[in-house]
Enzyme design. Sequence first.
Site, PDB file in Angstrom:
ATOM      1  N   TRP A  20     -15.226  41.347  16.906  1.00  0.00           N
ATOM      2  CA  TRP A  20     -16.394  41.963  17.539  1.00  0.00           C
ATOM      3  C   TRP A  20     -16.282  43.474  17.439  1.00  0.00           C
ATOM      4  CZ3 TRP A  20     -20.954  40.541  17.626  1.00  0.00           C
ATOM      5  CH2 TRP A  20     -21.505  39.513  18.395  1.00  0.00           C
ATOM      6  N   HIS A  25     -16.366  44.575  22.009  1.00  0.00           N
ATOM      7  CA  HIS A  25     -15.477  44.150  23.091  1.00  0.00           C
ATOM      8  C   HIS A  25     -15.546  45.077  24.299  1.00  0.00           C
ATOM      9  CE1 HIS A  25     -13.452  40.621  21.634  1.00  0.00           C
ATOM     10  NE2 HIS A  25     -13.264  41.177  20.447  1.00  0.00           N
ATOM     11  N   ASP A  64      -6.345  42.324  20.225  1.00  0.00           N
ATOM     12  CA  ASP A  64      -6.397  42.466  18.771  1.00  0.00           C
ATOM     13  C   ASP A  64      -5.245  43.306  18.230  1.00  0.00           C
ATOM     14  OD1 ASP A  64      -8.473  40.834  17.900  1.00  0.00           O
ATOM     15  OD2 ASP A  64      -9.990  42.316  18.451  1.00  0.00           O
ATOM     16  N   ARG A  67      -1.874  40.906  18.684  1.00  0.00           N
ATOM     17  CA  ARG A  67      -1.638  39.794  17.765  1.00  0.00           C
ATOM     18  C   ARG A  67      -1.026  40.226  16.441  1.00  0.00           C
ATOM     19  NH1 ARG A  67      -7.318  37.349  15.792  1.00  0.00           N
ATOM     20  NH2 ARG A  67      -7.964  38.937  14.320  1.00  0.00           N
ATOM     21  N   HIS A  79      -7.818  33.486  18.837  1.00  0.00           N
ATOM     22  CA  HIS A  79      -9.042  34.287  18.786  1.00  0.00           C
ATOM     23  C   HIS A  79     -10.252  33.524  18.241  1.00  0.00           C
ATOM     24  CE1 HIS A  79      -7.258  38.424  19.541  1.00  0.00           C
ATOM     25  NE2 HIS A  79      -6.192  37.637  19.461  1.00  0.00           N
ATOM     26  N   HIS A 135     -10.895  39.514  26.572  1.00  0.00           N
ATOM     27  CA  HIS A 135     -11.098  39.593  25.120  1.00  0.00           C
ATOM     28  C   HIS A 135     -11.695  38.298  24.545  1.00  0.00           C
ATOM     29  CE1 HIS A 135     -10.282  41.186  21.090  1.00  0.00           C
ATOM     30  NE2 HIS A 135     -10.064  39.928  20.779  1.00  0.00           N
ATOM     31  N   ASP A 139     -14.860  37.288  22.060  1.00  0.00           N
ATOM     32  CA  ASP A 139     -14.746  36.601  20.762  1.00  0.00           C
ATOM     33  C   ASP A 139     -15.537  35.296  20.701  1.00  0.00           C
ATOM     34  OD1 ASP A 139     -13.192  38.442  19.436  1.00  0.00           O
ATOM     35  OD2 ASP A 139     -11.286  37.406  19.766  1.00  0.00           O
ATOM     36  N   HIS A 145     -16.562  33.311  15.088  1.00  0.00           N
ATOM     37  CA  HIS A 145     -15.277  32.977  15.709  1.00  0.00           C
ATOM     38  C   HIS A 145     -15.260  31.528  16.186  1.00  0.00           C
ATOM     39  CE1 HIS A 145     -12.871  36.790  16.162  1.00  0.00           C
ATOM     40  NE2 HIS A 145     -13.965  37.178  15.537  1.00  0.00           N
ATOM     41  N   HIS A 168     -17.976  37.819   7.991  1.00  0.00           N
ATOM     42  CA  HIS A 168     -17.326  37.853   9.310  1.00  0.00           C
ATOM     43  C   HIS A 168     -17.264  39.286   9.833  1.00  0.00           C
ATOM     44  CE1 HIS A 168     -14.425  36.212  12.340  1.00  0.00           C
ATOM     45  NE2 HIS A 168     -14.213  37.506  12.455  1.00  0.00           N
ATOM     46  N   ASP A 172     -18.758  41.235  13.231  1.00  0.00           N
ATOM     47  CA  ASP A 172     -17.864  41.883  14.192  1.00  0.00           C
ATOM     48  C   ASP A 172     -18.275  43.336  14.431  1.00  0.00           C
ATOM     49  OD1 ASP A 172     -16.096  39.817  14.734  1.00  0.00           O
ATOM     50  OD2 ASP A 172     -14.548  40.504  13.352  1.00  0.00           O
TER      51      ASP A 172
HETATM   52 ZN   LIG Z   1     -10.200  38.876  18.887  1.00  0.00          ZN
END
Ligand SMILES: [Zn+2]
Length: 333
Positions: A20, A25, A64, A67, A79, A135, A139, A145, A168, A172
């Site tokens: 996103w 976010h 984000d 990870r 996610h 978060h 997502d 997602h 994608h 986002d």
């Molecule tokens: Zn995410």
Amino acid sequence: MASFKALLPLAVALPAVNAWGSLGHTTVAYIAQNFVCDKTAKFAQRLLNDTSKAYLANVATWADSYRSEPGGQFSSVYHYIDALDSPPKSCNVDYERDCSEEGCIVSAFANYSSRAFQQDIGIVEQQKALKWVIHFTGDIHQPLHVENIAVGGNLINVTFNGAKTNLHSIWDTAIPQKAIGNFSQANALSWANNLTSEIKHGQYKKESRTWLRGIDADDAVDTSMVWARDANKLVCTTVIPNGPDAVFAQELSGAYYETAIPVVKKQIAKAGYRLAAWLDAVVEEAEKHGHKHENSKIVKRNEPKLEPWMEEARQARRDFGGDCGCGLEEHVH
Ligand SMILES: [Zn+2]
Ligand SMILES: *[C@@H]1O[C@H](CO)[C@@H](O)[C@H](O)[C@H]1NC(C)=O
Ligand SMILES: *[C@@H]1O[C@H](CO)[C@@H](O)[C@H](O)[C@H]1NC(C)=O
Ligand SMILES: *[C@@H]1O[C@H](CO)[C@@H](O)[C@H](O)[C@H]1NC(C)=O
Ligand SMILES: *[C@@H]1O[C@H](CO)[C@@H](O)[C@H](O)[C@H]1NC(C)=O
Ligand SMILES: *[C@@H]1O[C@H](CO)[C@@H](O)[C@H](O)[C@H]1NC(C)=O
């Protein structure tokens, strides 16, 4: 679960990702701040040790970064959910089918919604749990997602304003940024306040009442599945209404963008509004009943290994080099 993890490469070089985008976010978190009740705000401020005016917004993109950090890579699969449907013919999400043993966004949302209140895990783990809930609520509202096809659209190459990217990534980041501008905290705040007034007295006033349907503090899986199915439907209607081939290699900053942007705005508004309602509900629940330790629905599958299609989906993501290829955004941290 552990046995499958062992098959994963130990260190996957992940690209800088911000599902996103930071703009989306952070906006979701600011909208939630506008709607949570005082009790919820106090709970979050105390837990996050942040009494600033951006106490939720400040942590909205942490997941984000985490990870891709050593030790945080296990959370990468949290996610998204690889919904094995057939867009544009049919769209659907099935928890039993689509959430693998190693977890997915739905099981993670449930796990961390519960852990945010679990004092015996320690403050740091509780903080992480709340940051993940914030978060993942964002997502799960991004249609790609909650979609398996072409690694959630990551393999569908497109151009946007002449730049090479993928489907994608534009959902986002590029689509919201074309409408709102590049990410800054001030920009996100402004967008959040605008969407908040659309919910309170503007274009979303009437339908926003229906957005809270299905919220059940006792059942985080069913709650987030409502949101997942809602977003996944958009894959068929808006994201690839004529199939992946119809957008492949196309320039999408024109007519496609015009169709997508109202949907993006509404998804961001919904995510923020629902996040506030969810946090209110679980704070209330925890206050009434204390923390409940059972999470019977979180993992339903007992198969020792992933089904072949799921193994394929995971491999495709590893081959791609991450779970999301957000090419246009500089990493903001
Ligand atoms: Zn995410
Ligand atoms: C809380 O934040 C303050 C100021 O930012 C800092 O000095 C303090 O160490 C933090 N406390 C905890 C428990 O993280
Ligand atoms: C819940 O979260 C903890 C901490 O991140 C993790 O170790 C555990 O595997 C998770 N459980 C499930 C069922 O996802
Ligand atoms: C899509 O773009 C990537 C990155 O530029 C490239 O490596 C890949 O081969 C392209 N895929 C197809 C099917 O053209
Ligand atoms: C947004 O950021 C990009 C990349 O850093 C830059 O090229 C562009 O000019 C910026 N756009 C605006 C409106 O500031
Ligand atoms: C919010 O609305 C105001 C007034 O219509 C507008 O000037 C501003 O650009 C909007 N902000 C964003 C980020 O869309």
